[in-house]
Design a protein around this motif. Structure first.
Motif, mmCIF file in Angstrom:
data_model
loop_
_atom_site.group_PDB
_atom_site.id
_atom_site.type_symbol
_atom_site.label_atom_id
_atom_site.label_comp_id
_atom_site.label_asym_id
_atom_site.label_seq_id
_atom_site.Cartn_x
_atom_site.Cartn_y
_atom_site.Cartn_z
ATOM 1 N N PHE A 48 -1.517 -8.994 0.475
ATOM 2 C CA PHE A 48 -0.483 -10.001 0.700
ATOM 3 C C PHE A 48 0.684 -9.425 1.501
ATOM 4 O O PHE A 48 1.123 -10.002 2.499
ATOM 5 C CB PHE A 48 -0.003 -10.543 -0.639
ATOM 6 C CG PHE A 48 1.070 -11.588 -0.525
ATOM 7 C CD1 PHE A 48 0.742 -12.925 -0.380
ATOM 8 C CD2 PHE A 48 2.415 -11.240 -0.587
ATOM 9 C CE1 PHE A 48 1.732 -13.887 -0.281
ATOM 10 C CE2 PHE A 48 3.406 -12.197 -0.477
ATOM 11 C CZ PHE A 48 3.062 -13.527 -0.324
ATOM 12 N N ALA A 49 1.179 -8.269 1.062
ATOM 13 C CA ALA A 49 2.342 -7.678 1.739
ATOM 14 C C ALA A 49 2.003 -7.266 3.164
ATOM 15 O O ALA A 49 2.816 -7.426 4.076
ATOM 16 C CB ALA A 49 2.845 -6.481 0.946
ATOM 17 N N ALA A 50 0.794 -6.731 3.370
ATOM 18 C CA ALA A 50 0.405 -6.334 4.720
ATOM 19 C C ALA A 50 0.270 -7.537 5.638
ATOM 20 O O ALA A 50 0.652 -7.487 6.810
ATOM 21 C CB ALA A 50 -0.906 -5.553 4.670
ATOM 22 N N VAL A 52 5.950 -11.554 9.155
ATOM 23 C CA VAL A 52 6.488 -12.903 8.982
ATOM 24 C C VAL A 52 7.761 -12.885 8.153
ATOM 25 O O VAL A 52 8.756 -13.529 8.484
ATOM 26 C CB VAL A 52 5.430 -13.820 8.327
ATOM 27 C CG1 VAL A 52 5.999 -15.218 8.105
ATOM 28 C CG2 VAL A 52 4.178 -13.875 9.186
ATOM 29 N N LEU A 53 7.738 -12.136 7.064
ATOM 30 C CA LEU A 53 8.863 -12.116 6.138
ATOM 31 C C LEU A 53 9.645 -10.818 6.322
ATOM 32 O O LEU A 53 9.477 -9.849 5.586
ATOM 33 C CB LEU A 53 8.360 -12.242 4.696
ATOM 34 C CG LEU A 53 7.611 -13.535 4.367
ATOM 35 C CD1 LEU A 53 7.075 -13.495 2.952
ATOM 36 C CD2 LEU A 53 8.521 -14.737 4.540
ATOM 37 N N GLY A 54 10.476 -10.796 7.328
ATOM 38 C CA GLY A 54 11.314 -9.631 7.535
ATOM 39 C C GLY A 54 12.446 -9.589 6.522
ATOM 40 O O GLY A 54 12.936 -10.618 6.067
ATOM 41 N N VAL A 55 12.848 -8.397 6.146
ATOM 42 C CA VAL A 55 13.902 -8.208 5.152
ATOM 43 C C VAL A 55 15.072 -7.499 5.815
ATOM 44 O O VAL A 55 14.916 -6.409 6.372
ATOM 45 C CB VAL A 55 13.391 -7.382 3.952
ATOM 46 C CG1 VAL A 55 14.513 -7.194 2.936
ATOM 47 C CG2 VAL A 55 12.199 -8.073 3.305
ATOM 48 N N LEU A 77 10.253 -2.076 5.088
ATOM 49 C CA LEU A 77 9.028 -2.843 5.210
ATOM 50 C C LEU A 77 8.924 -3.829 4.057
ATOM 51 O O LEU A 77 9.507 -3.627 2.979
ATOM 52 C CB LEU A 77 7.816 -1.907 5.221
ATOM 53 C CG LEU A 77 7.708 -0.932 6.399
ATOM 54 C CD1 LEU A 77 6.521 -0.005 6.199
ATOM 55 C CD2 LEU A 77 7.596 -1.690 7.714
ATOM 56 N N TYR A 78 8.148 -4.870 4.280
ATOM 57 C CA TYR A 78 8.048 -5.909 3.251
ATOM 58 C C TYR A 78 7.410 -5.374 1.971
ATOM 59 O O TYR A 78 7.800 -5.758 0.866
ATOM 60 C CB TYR A 78 7.237 -7.084 3.793
ATOM 61 C CG TYR A 78 7.094 -8.217 2.802
ATOM 62 C CD1 TYR A 78 8.208 -8.920 2.356
ATOM 63 C CD2 TYR A 78 5.853 -8.566 2.296
ATOM 64 C CE1 TYR A 78 8.095 -9.947 1.439
ATOM 65 C CE2 TYR A 78 5.723 -9.590 1.379
ATOM 66 C CZ TYR A 78 6.839 -10.276 0.952
ATOM 67 O OH TYR A 78 6.720 -11.290 0.041
ATOM 68 N N GLU A 79 6.431 -4.469 2.106
ATOM 69 C CA GLU A 79 5.786 -3.938 0.904
ATOM 70 C C GLU A 79 6.753 -3.101 0.070
ATOM 71 O O GLU A 79 6.601 -3.012 -1.153
ATOM 72 C CB GLU A 79 4.541 -3.126 1.253
ATOM 73 C CG GLU A 79 4.737 -2.109 2.358
ATOM 74 C CD GLU A 79 4.243 -2.641 3.681
ATOM 75 O OE1 GLU A 79 4.584 -3.798 4.005
ATOM 76 O OE2 GLU A 79 3.511 -1.902 4.381
ATOM 77 N N ALA A 134 11.095 -11.779 -6.652
ATOM 78 C CA ALA A 134 10.041 -10.764 -6.615
ATOM 79 C C ALA A 134 9.381 -10.689 -5.246
ATOM 80 O O ALA A 134 9.052 -9.600 -4.767
ATOM 81 C CB ALA A 134 8.999 -11.053 -7.692
ATOM 82 N N LEU A 135 9.177 -11.826 -4.588
ATOM 83 C CA LEU A 135 8.424 -11.873 -3.339
ATOM 84 C C LEU A 135 9.303 -12.084 -2.116
ATOM 85 O O LEU A 135 8.864 -11.796 -0.997
ATOM 86 C CB LEU A 135 7.361 -12.974 -3.395
ATOM 87 C CG LEU A 135 6.282 -12.818 -4.461
ATOM 88 C CD1 LEU A 135 5.319 -13.992 -4.408
ATOM 89 C CD2 LEU A 135 5.530 -11.506 -4.288
#
Length: 262
Positions: free
Chosen positions: A33-35, A40-43, A54-56, A184-185
């Motif tokens: 999921f994280a990879a 897409v979901l930059g932090v 990184l998202y993970e 969490a996500l």
């Protein structure tokens, strides 16, 4: 307490599938999921992080909290069985105080969840999801407090049901809503940009503050507000569970709980 903890440890060691399933679930989220959502979901730079991540790396604390969430409710699932035909049926009619028996069950569940959480962090370290070395020590109190809250919540839920089938179905209505309506996500500022009602739901979700408490503790920082919320919810859930298991005042007494065997 030593006997209950030892019994829970033996059950955990004999049920190797339980340990593997507790690890496979968050690892699937981390590796797949994280990879897939990394681009897409930059932090952005948000506390406790001091640079872009990184998202993970962002989801790792949430997955640790997910391990404790599943373990807390799974431990309470065994409580439903033990309360009816297992060892807890005998202990609940013994001279020991109810609050002490429930606290012993909570401590046993927390010890098991700590093993699972640190095993996940060790595997994540090889995936280059690393926290500062001091973070693996400072996260321990946060894991104890969040494990207490989630375990107490599970105990409270177990007092409402007498059949495994009913409790297992309700778990799906508790675990996944709590997990997805939290930080969490995804960061809460992203939730606020997309849906204001969902943002407020996340703010009222105690699991959100368990995730943030673990997230800050992994980086050697302390989030006092999250700690107060988690501690307050833990005390509230535990007190409610003790009352619910009280044969004279709680739900167990009104529905003919283990005292019926006297």
């Amino acid at each position: 307490m030593a006997g209950i903890c030892w019994r829970e440890a033996l059950r955990f060691l004999n049920q190797r599938g339980r340990f593997l399933s507790a690890l496979v679930r968050p690892l699937v989220w981390l590796f797949i999921f994280a990879a897939g959502f990394r681009s897409v979901l930059g932090v952005s730079i948000i506390p406790p992080y001091e640079t872009y991540i990184l998202y993970e790396v962002y989801v790792a604390p949430g997955l640790v909290a997910m391990i404790q969430l599943f373990n807390g409710l799974q431990s309470s699932l065994s409580m439903v069985y033990d309360r009816e035909v297992g060892a807890m049926r005998i202990l609940l009619v013994s001279p020991y105080p109810r609050w002490y028996l429930l606290l012993s069950k909570l401590v046993a569940g927390i010890c098991v969840s700590l093993l699972q959480a640190y095993a996940f962090l060790a595997i994540a370290w090889f995936w280059e999801v690393e926290a500062p070395p001091i973070g693996y020590l400072t996260v321990l109190p946060a894991l104890l407090l969040s494990g207490l809250m989630l375990g107490a919540m599970g105990l409270l839920m177990s007092s409402l049901f007498r059949q495994l089938e009913n409790f297992a179905s309700v778990m799906n209505f508790v675990i996944f809503p709590m997990f997805f309506t939290s930080s969490a996500l995804y960061p809460l500022w992203k939730v606020q940009e997309s849906s204001l009602p969902l943002y407020y739901i996340c703010l009222f979700n105690p699991f959100t503050y368990a995730v943030e408490l673990i997230r800050f503790a992994l980086y050697g920082q302390f989030d006092p507000f999250s700690a107060m919320v988690v501690a307050g919810c833990a005390v509230a859930f535990l007190c409610a569970a003790i009352v619910a298991y009280d044969p004279s005042a709680g739900l167990m007494g009104r529905r003919g709980g283990p005292e019926a065997v006297k």
